[in-house]
Design a protein around this motif. Sequence first.
Motif, PDB file in Angstrom:
ATOM      1  N   ASN A 126       0.805  -1.220   0.000  1.00  0.00           N
ATOM      2  CA  ASN A 126       0.000   0.000   0.000  1.00  0.00           C
ATOM      3  C   ASN A 126       0.839   1.272   0.000  1.00  0.00           C
ATOM      4  O   ASN A 126       0.292   2.378   0.011  1.00  0.00           O
ATOM      5  N   ARG A 127       2.160   1.127  -0.011  1.00  0.00           N
ATOM      6  CA  ARG A 127       3.017   2.317  -0.026  1.00  0.00           C
ATOM      7  C   ARG A 127       4.073   2.170  -1.115  1.00  0.00           C
ATOM      8  O   ARG A 127       4.543   1.068  -1.391  1.00  0.00           O
ATOM      9  N   VAL A 128       4.423   3.282  -1.723  1.00  0.00           N
ATOM     10  CA  VAL A 128       5.519   3.313  -2.679  1.00  0.00           C
ATOM     11  C   VAL A 128       6.542   4.340  -2.180  1.00  0.00           C
ATOM     12  O   VAL A 128       6.267   5.124  -1.273  1.00  0.00           O
ATOM     13  N   HIS A 129       7.708   4.338  -2.786  1.00  0.00           N
ATOM     14  CA  HIS A 129       8.769   5.263  -2.400  1.00  0.00           C
ATOM     15  C   HIS A 129       8.304   6.701  -2.621  1.00  0.00           C
ATOM     16  O   HIS A 129       7.646   7.000  -3.628  1.00  0.00           O
ATOM     17  N   PRO A 130       8.623   7.620  -1.716  1.00  0.00           N
ATOM     18  CA  PRO A 130       8.168   9.009  -1.880  1.00  0.00           C
ATOM     19  C   PRO A 130       8.716   9.707  -3.120  1.00  0.00           C
ATOM     20  O   PRO A 130       8.185  10.742  -3.534  1.00  0.00           O
ATOM     21  N   PHE A 131       9.744   9.150  -3.742  1.00  0.00           N
ATOM     22  CA  PHE A 131      10.323   9.785  -4.933  1.00  0.00           C
ATOM     23  C   PHE A 131       9.851   9.152  -6.241  1.00  0.00           C
ATOM     24  O   PHE A 131      10.445   9.398  -7.288  1.00  0.00           O
ATOM     25  N   VAL A 132       8.792   8.346  -6.187  1.00  0.00           N
ATOM     26  CA  VAL A 132       8.328   7.692  -7.407  1.00  0.00           C
ATOM     27  C   VAL A 132       7.936   8.710  -8.484  1.00  0.00           C
ATOM     28  O   VAL A 132       8.322   8.584  -9.644  1.00  0.00           O
ATOM     29  N   VAL A 133       7.182   9.742  -8.106  1.00  0.00           N
ATOM     30  CA  VAL A 133       6.753  10.727  -9.098  1.00  0.00           C
ATOM     31  C   VAL A 133       7.942  11.485  -9.704  1.00  0.00           C
ATOM     32  O   VAL A 133       8.072  11.554 -10.930  1.00  0.00           O
ATOM     33  N   PRO A 134       8.849  12.052  -8.901  1.00  0.00           N
ATOM     34  CA  PRO A 134       9.997  12.722  -9.536  1.00  0.00           C
ATOM     35  C   PRO A 134      10.931  11.783 -10.289  1.00  0.00           C
ATOM     36  O   PRO A 134      11.729  12.228 -11.107  1.00  0.00           O
TER      37      PRO A 134
END
Length: 402
Positions: A126-134
């Motif tokens: 349910n969580r992905v790395h906080p830098f996935v979008v950048p």
Amino acid sequence: MKRVVITGAGTINALGHSVPATLEAMREGRCGIGELDFRDVERLAIKIGGQVRGFEAEGRFNRQQMSLYDRFTQFTLTAAKEAIEQSGIEFHGELAARSGVVLGTAGGGVSTWDDNYRSVYEDGKNRVHPFVVPKLMNNAAASHVSMGYNLKGPSFTVSTACASSNHAMALAFQMVRSGASPAMVTGGSESMLCFGGVKAWEGLRVMSKDACRPFSANRNGMVQGEGAGVFVFEEYEHAKARGADILCEVIGFAMSSDAADIVMPSKQGAARAMAGALADARINAGEVGYINAHGTGTAANDKTECAAVADVFGPHADDLMISSTKSMHGHLIGGTGAVELLACIMALRDGIIAPTIGYEEPDPECALDVVPNEAREAKVDIALSNAFAFGGLNAVLALKRV
């Protein structure tokens, strides 16, 4: 209007991890296409591609950088380093304030999308790395190049499928020619060779299972590749004043839209782009010696492109050399025009024409000199680089020997 020259070039692709290695492979007619190697490849119908081998990101980037750099960004930074170091240009002060970076990519961080979809949908996380979008955003590579080299001028990404790199380089050329920027870092990159990336292309039913054979009567589809090509476009007087080694001159470009079909190519659209590039460069058709073709190896693209060349060049079409290096490194989608520009530079600077390998049977609908299977020595003063994309978007660059 300023004159625009190329003072630096860098690349990483299936043929080599540098420009010298890539040009050597092109001269030898070497094939970089082989069996794909990644997770779940056995589930694919298409199992070949122009994959970059032996690239170890861990030795090039630190842990923090690895959390921010998708593979397409890693390729871009690798190529940019080579190009800027070769150019010898240093961006500071007013030069840095006015210089920028325009790069092309069709998919951006496809591997990051693929990995994180797996994580959420297959593994149930349910969580992905906080830098996935950048990490996955299409402008990530351009932004990291701008930050890494202090480029504070116009910096952005162009995404027009297979014409992305040529559109990006045309815009960079326009900025330097107009005087808006003294120098621009430009080119493109792509890394779609992961399960999801290849599976999506399988759906189009335009992929070959065995080889890329542009212009050959027995061609049966395109082959994906990956990698990057990056260049320094610089105003001629600025380059001359600092004693830069000039690789070639960029003299014109044109863009057109077929406004017809989302996937089928148009002879008229391709012809308008080539004719427009000649007009913009103020040259005659008879002055062109070499065309790096879009040449994907599909039945529709190759015959349409040859028909467009015949229309634009008329009787001179028989004297032209036209080749597709996709036969060697595969189709890099948004990065393809950038890597293929190297073949134009080699033709102009070294007098060596990269071959179309895999050519087995003449096709009467592709009855041009496609430089089959072996490189050729020839003096070329002017070359064109073609890119024709899904969506009917076309971009052609014209280059001149210096």
